[in-house]
Design a protein around this motif. Structure first.
Motif, mmCIF file in Angstrom:
data_model
loop_
_atom_site.group_PDB
_atom_site.id
_atom_site.type_symbol
_atom_site.label_atom_id
_atom_site.label_comp_id
_atom_site.label_asym_id
_atom_site.label_seq_id
_atom_site.Cartn_x
_atom_site.Cartn_y
_atom_site.Cartn_z
ATOM 1 N N PRO A 63 0.825 -1.208 0.000
ATOM 2 C CA PRO A 63 0.000 0.000 0.000
ATOM 3 C C PRO A 63 0.860 1.259 0.000
ATOM 4 O O PRO A 63 1.791 1.389 0.799
ATOM 5 C CB PRO A 63 -0.806 -0.127 1.294
ATOM 6 N N GLY A 64 0.554 2.165 -0.915
ATOM 7 C CA GLY A 64 1.265 3.421 -0.981
ATOM 8 C C GLY A 64 2.646 3.348 -1.608
ATOM 9 O O GLY A 64 3.365 4.346 -1.637
ATOM 10 N N LYS A 65 3.009 2.190 -2.115
ATOM 11 C CA LYS A 65 4.333 2.024 -2.714
ATOM 12 C C LYS A 65 4.209 1.585 -4.166
ATOM 13 O O LYS A 65 3.179 1.092 -4.601
ATOM 14 C CB LYS A 65 5.158 1.012 -1.925
ATOM 15 N N GLN A 66 5.300 1.744 -4.899
ATOM 16 C CA GLN A 66 5.324 1.312 -6.288
ATOM 17 C C GLN A 66 5.527 -0.198 -6.373
ATOM 18 O O GLN A 66 6.083 -0.817 -5.461
ATOM 19 C CB GLN A 66 6.450 2.030 -7.036
ATOM 20 N N ARG A 67 5.080 -0.752 -7.482
ATOM 21 C CA ARG A 67 5.307 -2.183 -7.723
ATOM 22 C C ARG A 67 6.803 -2.411 -7.897
ATOM 23 O O ARG A 67 7.481 -1.646 -8.581
ATOM 24 C CB ARG A 67 4.540 -2.630 -8.960
ATOM 25 N N GLU A 68 7.298 -3.491 -7.271
ATOM 26 C CA GLU A 68 8.730 -3.767 -7.342
ATOM 27 C C GLU A 68 8.985 -5.231 -7.703
ATOM 28 O O GLU A 68 8.179 -6.113 -7.406
ATOM 29 C CB GLU A 68 9.399 -3.458 -5.989
ATOM 30 N N LEU A 69 10.121 -5.443 -8.338
ATOM 31 C CA LEU A 69 10.507 -6.795 -8.736
ATOM 32 C C LEU A 69 10.902 -7.606 -7.505
ATOM 33 O O LEU A 69 11.627 -7.118 -6.631
ATOM 34 C CB LEU A 69 11.681 -6.733 -9.708
ATOM 35 N N VAL A 70 10.438 -8.854 -7.460
ATOM 36 C CA VAL A 70 10.820 -9.779 -6.396
ATOM 37 C C VAL A 70 11.818 -10.802 -6.937
ATOM 38 O O VAL A 70 12.891 -10.984 -6.373
ATOM 39 C CB VAL A 70 9.581 -10.499 -5.823
#
Length: 116
Positions: free
Chosen positions: A41-48
């Motif tokens: 929530p409130g963050k950008q999508r990031e690579l895992v």
């Protein structure tokens, strides 16, 4: 619209484990790369993590190294994410992505919640 089908999310205590799965429809072919992303929530999508279809080369974000393992079953057109030693900061919606001959495909997202 073609979409990947995800499963395996849920609620787990810190230190616990979950396994996510993501399957592509049978009409999809020539998949080159499979991966997992997350968005809190409130963050950008990031690579895992990502894995190549040929050779199975993997790459992980630093924040999951040693805890998460990505794998794939090419015959089933499925990618997995084994998540161990989960932390509250791993709480997010997890999305799978596949790169195939005609572009990118995404899953609908699955919620992972880690309680402290």
């Amino acid at each position: 619209q073609v979409q990947l089908v995800e499963s395996g999310g849920g609620l787990v205590q810190a230190g616990g484990s979950l396994r996510l799965s993501c399957a592509a429809p049978g009409t999809i072919f020539m998949i080159s790369v499979m991966g997992w992303y997350r968005q809190a929530p409130g963050k950008q999508r990031e690579l895992v993590a990502v894995i190549t279809n040929v050779g199975g080369t993997t790459n992980y974000a630093d924040f999951v190294k040693g805890r998460f393992t990505i794998s794939r079953d090419n015959a089933k057109k499925t990618v997995y994410l084994q998540m161990n030693s989960l932390k509250p900061e791993d709480t997010a919606v997890y999305y799978c992505k596949m790169v195939w001959d005609l572009g990118d495909l995404w899953g609908q997202g699955t919620q992972v919640t880690v309680s402290s």
